[in-house]
Design a protein around this motif. Sequence first.
Motif, mmCIF file in Angstrom:
data_model
loop_
_atom_site.group_PDB
_atom_site.id
_atom_site.type_symbol
_atom_site.label_atom_id
_atom_site.label_comp_id
_atom_site.label_asym_id
_atom_site.label_seq_id
_atom_site.Cartn_x
_atom_site.Cartn_y
_atom_site.Cartn_z
ATOM 1 N N GLY A 159 0.503 -1.054 0.389
ATOM 2 C CA GLY A 159 0.136 0.128 0.005
ATOM 3 C C GLY A 159 0.935 1.590 0.590
ATOM 4 N N PRO A 160 0.439 2.612 0.200
ATOM 5 C CA PRO A 160 -1.369 1.913 0.275
ATOM 6 C C PRO A 160 -2.075 2.256 -0.723
ATOM 7 C CG PRO A 160 -0.423 4.361 -0.173
ATOM 8 C CD PRO A 160 1.034 3.619 0.351
ATOM 9 N N LEU A 161 -3.120 1.674 -0.579
ATOM 10 C CA LEU A 161 -3.935 1.411 -1.328
ATOM 11 C C LEU A 161 -5.034 2.790 -1.933
ATOM 12 C CD1 LEU A 161 -5.914 -1.510 -0.553
ATOM 13 C CD2 LEU A 161 -3.679 -1.537 -1.756
ATOM 14 N N THR A 162 -5.444 2.739 -3.527
ATOM 15 C CA THR A 162 -5.959 4.362 -3.485
ATOM 16 C C THR A 162 -7.628 3.557 -4.846
ATOM 17 O OG1 THR A 162 -4.625 5.029 -3.941
ATOM 18 C CG2 THR A 162 -5.475 6.336 -5.139
ATOM 19 N N ASN A 163 -8.448 4.597 -3.788
ATOM 20 C CA ASN A 163 -9.727 4.084 -5.104
ATOM 21 C C ASN A 163 -9.078 4.951 -6.384
ATOM 22 O OD1 ASN A 163 -11.662 2.772 -3.150
ATOM 23 N ND2 ASN A 163 -11.284 4.652 -2.124
ATOM 24 N N SER A 164 -9.654 4.296 -7.635
ATOM 25 C CA SER A 164 -9.011 4.501 -8.439
ATOM 26 C C SER A 164 -10.161 4.595 -9.622
ATOM 27 C CB SER A 164 -7.707 4.257 -9.472
ATOM 28 O OG SER A 164 -7.273 4.883 -8.584
ATOM 29 N N VAL A 165 -10.576 5.107 -10.815
ATOM 30 C CA VAL A 165 -11.575 4.051 -11.237
ATOM 31 C C VAL A 165 -10.671 5.231 -13.004
ATOM 32 C CG1 VAL A 165 -13.733 5.515 -13.133
ATOM 33 C CG2 VAL A 165 -13.984 5.214 -10.146
ATOM 34 N N ILE A 166 -11.764 3.581 -13.416
ATOM 35 C CA ILE A 166 -10.919 3.650 -15.511
ATOM 36 C C ILE A 166 -11.911 4.342 -16.038
ATOM 37 C CG2 ILE A 166 -9.779 2.358 -17.172
ATOM 38 C CD1 ILE A 166 -8.078 0.867 -14.857
ATOM 39 N N ALA A 167 -11.448 4.659 -17.044
ATOM 40 C CA ALA A 167 -13.155 5.392 -18.220
ATOM 41 C C ALA A 167 -12.603 5.433 -19.551
ATOM 42 C CB ALA A 167 -13.092 7.015 -17.986
ATOM 43 N N GLN A 168 -13.550 4.188 -19.640
ATOM 44 C CA GLN A 168 -13.107 4.072 -21.364
ATOM 45 C C GLN A 168 -14.119 4.062 -22.509
ATOM 46 O OE1 GLN A 168 -12.636 -0.623 -19.673
ATOM 47 N NE2 GLN A 168 -10.175 -0.613 -20.800
ATOM 48 N N PRO A 169 -14.219 5.057 -23.371
ATOM 49 C CA PRO A 169 -14.915 5.290 -24.378
ATOM 50 C C PRO A 169 -15.280 4.678 -25.209
ATOM 51 C CG PRO A 169 -13.812 6.878 -24.283
ATOM 52 C CD PRO A 169 -12.752 6.140 -23.366
ATOM 53 N N ASN A 170 -17.193 3.837 -24.711
ATOM 54 C CA ASN A 170 -17.883 2.522 -25.985
ATOM 55 C C ASN A 170 -18.617 3.814 -26.503
ATOM 56 O OD1 ASN A 170 -18.136 0.425 -27.699
ATOM 57 N ND2 ASN A 170 -19.138 -0.302 -25.386
ATOM 58 N N GLY A 171 -17.965 4.040 -27.768
ATOM 59 C CA GLY A 171 -19.442 4.637 -28.924
ATOM 60 C C GLY A 171 -19.598 5.946 -27.982
ATOM 61 N N GLN A 172 -21.134 5.889 -28.079
ATOM 62 C CA GLN A 172 -21.755 7.064 -27.356
ATOM 63 C C GLN A 172 -21.936 7.182 -25.705
ATOM 64 O OE1 GLN A 172 -25.804 7.602 -28.865
ATOM 65 N NE2 GLN A 172 -24.536 8.863 -30.791
ATOM 66 N N ASN A 173 -21.300 5.596 -25.450
ATOM 67 C CA ASN A 173 -21.140 4.875 -24.185
ATOM 68 C C ASN A 173 -19.724 4.973 -23.394
ATOM 69 O OD1 ASN A 173 -24.084 4.171 -24.122
ATOM 70 N ND2 ASN A 173 -23.254 2.597 -24.617
ATOM 71 N N LEU A 174 -19.896 5.468 -21.578
ATOM 72 C CA LEU A 174 -18.465 5.646 -21.821
ATOM 73 C C LEU A 174 -18.491 4.623 -20.273
ATOM 74 C CD1 LEU A 174 -15.935 6.941 -20.892
ATOM 75 C CD2 LEU A 174 -17.335 8.464 -19.301
ATOM 76 N N GLY A 175 -17.737 3.350 -20.007
ATOM 77 C CA GLY A 175 -17.997 2.637 -18.939
ATOM 78 C C GLY A 175 -16.698 3.093 -18.150
ATOM 79 N N LEU A 176 -17.204 2.833 -16.606
ATOM 80 C CA LEU A 176 -16.521 3.374 -15.580
ATOM 81 C C LEU A 176 -15.874 1.597 -14.881
ATOM 82 C CD1 LEU A 176 -18.033 5.888 -14.491
ATOM 83 C CD2 LEU A 176 -16.316 6.443 -15.691
ATOM 84 N N THR A 177 -14.613 1.765 -14.426
ATOM 85 C CA THR A 177 -14.254 0.699 -13.618
ATOM 86 C C THR A 177 -13.587 0.532 -12.509
ATOM 87 O OG1 THR A 177 -13.860 -0.449 -15.759
ATOM 88 C CG2 THR A 177 -12.829 -1.349 -14.289
ATOM 89 N N TYR A 178 -13.703 0.303 -11.494
ATOM 90 C CA TYR A 178 -12.890 0.519 -10.168
ATOM 91 C C TYR A 178 -12.244 -0.116 -9.639
ATOM 92 C CZ TYR A 178 -12.950 0.435 -5.357
ATOM 93 O OH TYR A 178 -12.455 0.803 -4.219
ATOM 94 N N ARG A 179 -10.929 0.155 -9.745
ATOM 95 C CA ARG A 179 -10.134 -0.629 -9.016
ATOM 96 C C ARG A 179 -9.736 0.620 -7.858
ATOM 97 N NH1 ARG A 179 -11.075 -3.327 -12.644
ATOM 98 N NH2 ARG A 179 -9.934 -3.792 -14.552
ATOM 99 N N LEU A 180 -9.087 -0.698 -7.247
ATOM 100 C CA LEU A 180 -8.637 0.133 -6.142
ATOM 101 C C LEU A 180 -6.463 -0.445 -6.105
ATOM 102 C CD1 LEU A 180 -8.675 0.730 -2.226
ATOM 103 C CD2 LEU A 180 -8.599 -2.243 -2.017
ATOM 104 N N LEU A 181 -5.953 0.472 -6.665
ATOM 105 C CA LEU A 181 -4.533 0.542 -6.887
ATOM 106 C C LEU A 181 -3.737 0.256 -5.620
ATOM 107 C CD1 LEU A 181 -5.412 2.486 -10.123
ATOM 108 C CD2 LEU A 181 -5.096 0.289 -9.704
ATOM 109 N N GLY A 182 -2.906 -0.289 -5.449
ATOM 110 C CA GLY A 182 -1.722 -0.241 -5.092
ATOM 111 C C GLY A 182 -0.226 -0.200 -5.551
ATOM 112 N N ALA A 183 0.884 0.047 -4.643
ATOM 113 C CA ALA A 183 2.340 0.213 -5.268
ATOM 114 C C ALA A 183 2.661 -0.105 -6.721
ATOM 115 C CB ALA A 183 3.115 0.068 -4.158
ATOM 116 N N GLY A 184 2.724 0.237 -7.607
ATOM 117 C CA GLY A 184 3.351 0.198 -8.510
ATOM 118 C C GLY A 184 1.939 -0.149 -9.461
ATOM 119 N N GLY A 185 0.790 0.857 -9.232
ATOM 120 C CA GLY A 185 -0.499 0.496 -9.922
ATOM 121 C C GLY A 185 -1.167 -0.277 -10.090
ATOM 122 N N VAL A 186 -1.113 -2.031 -9.157
ATOM 123 C CA VAL A 186 -1.864 -3.354 -9.625
ATOM 124 C C VAL A 186 -2.826 -2.962 -8.462
ATOM 125 C CG1 VAL A 186 0.359 -4.816 -10.024
ATOM 126 C CG2 VAL A 186 -0.033 -4.278 -7.599
#
Length: 218
Positions: A159-186
């Motif tokens: 850690g420390p762990l960070t609440n993160s969101v990955i935004a991915q466009p898909n046509g007219q939609n926007l996909g949001l994916t939740y990630r709890l990221l630690g050291a090194g971005g894993v």
Amino acid sequence: LRPWERREQAWDLSSGGLDAFGFSPNLFFDGQAYRVDCSFLQQDGVSKFRISFREKEAELGELKLTGKFIDRLVLAGARQNAARIPGRKQPPEKPAVFTVVLDHPEPVVKVPVGEYAQCQVSLKSGEVSAHYQADYAGSLPAVNIVASGTNLAVLAAGGPLTNSVIAQPNGQNLGLTYRLLGAGGVSYQLSRQDRSHPPRFVVYKGGKTFHSGQFEFG
């Protein structure tokens, strides 16, 4: 493999904890290298499984851990030595493959030299615990431990762990994916999740709430 005082507590492999893990015949635990031998035996008409530990020597190198709150880290060796064929020129013998178990490690630790292709880690801070989620984006890198202290191996785990969101466009939609990221971005996952209260998100536009919702598990 866990403290004796926890011997009566139930445990669950699906929780992501590292009370149990795969291991090789060479085990490094609590600063000591062992040869682990397993066998079945009959005693008083009952089949039993016997595990014996024999101390052995191991050449050590240094590993630096950049993250925090590591409860247990398990490293698995990458390769075994190839069979040696009489009469042929043999390649240099590689170090023995170890399974390394580190509990509450310091920022710099000594472990047997060699390549470690698999890394597992569990974190704990107070009553909150989490573990590395190998199924998600991002991965813990392989590490190569060498004997020289001038070639310090580095592993971004913890850690420390960070609440993160990955935004991915898909046509007219926007996909949001939740990630709890630690050291090194894993990505990590909480060991105990309250699925009745999934993470929520809010989208702002011009300082005002434009949209809000909550993520779904799975």
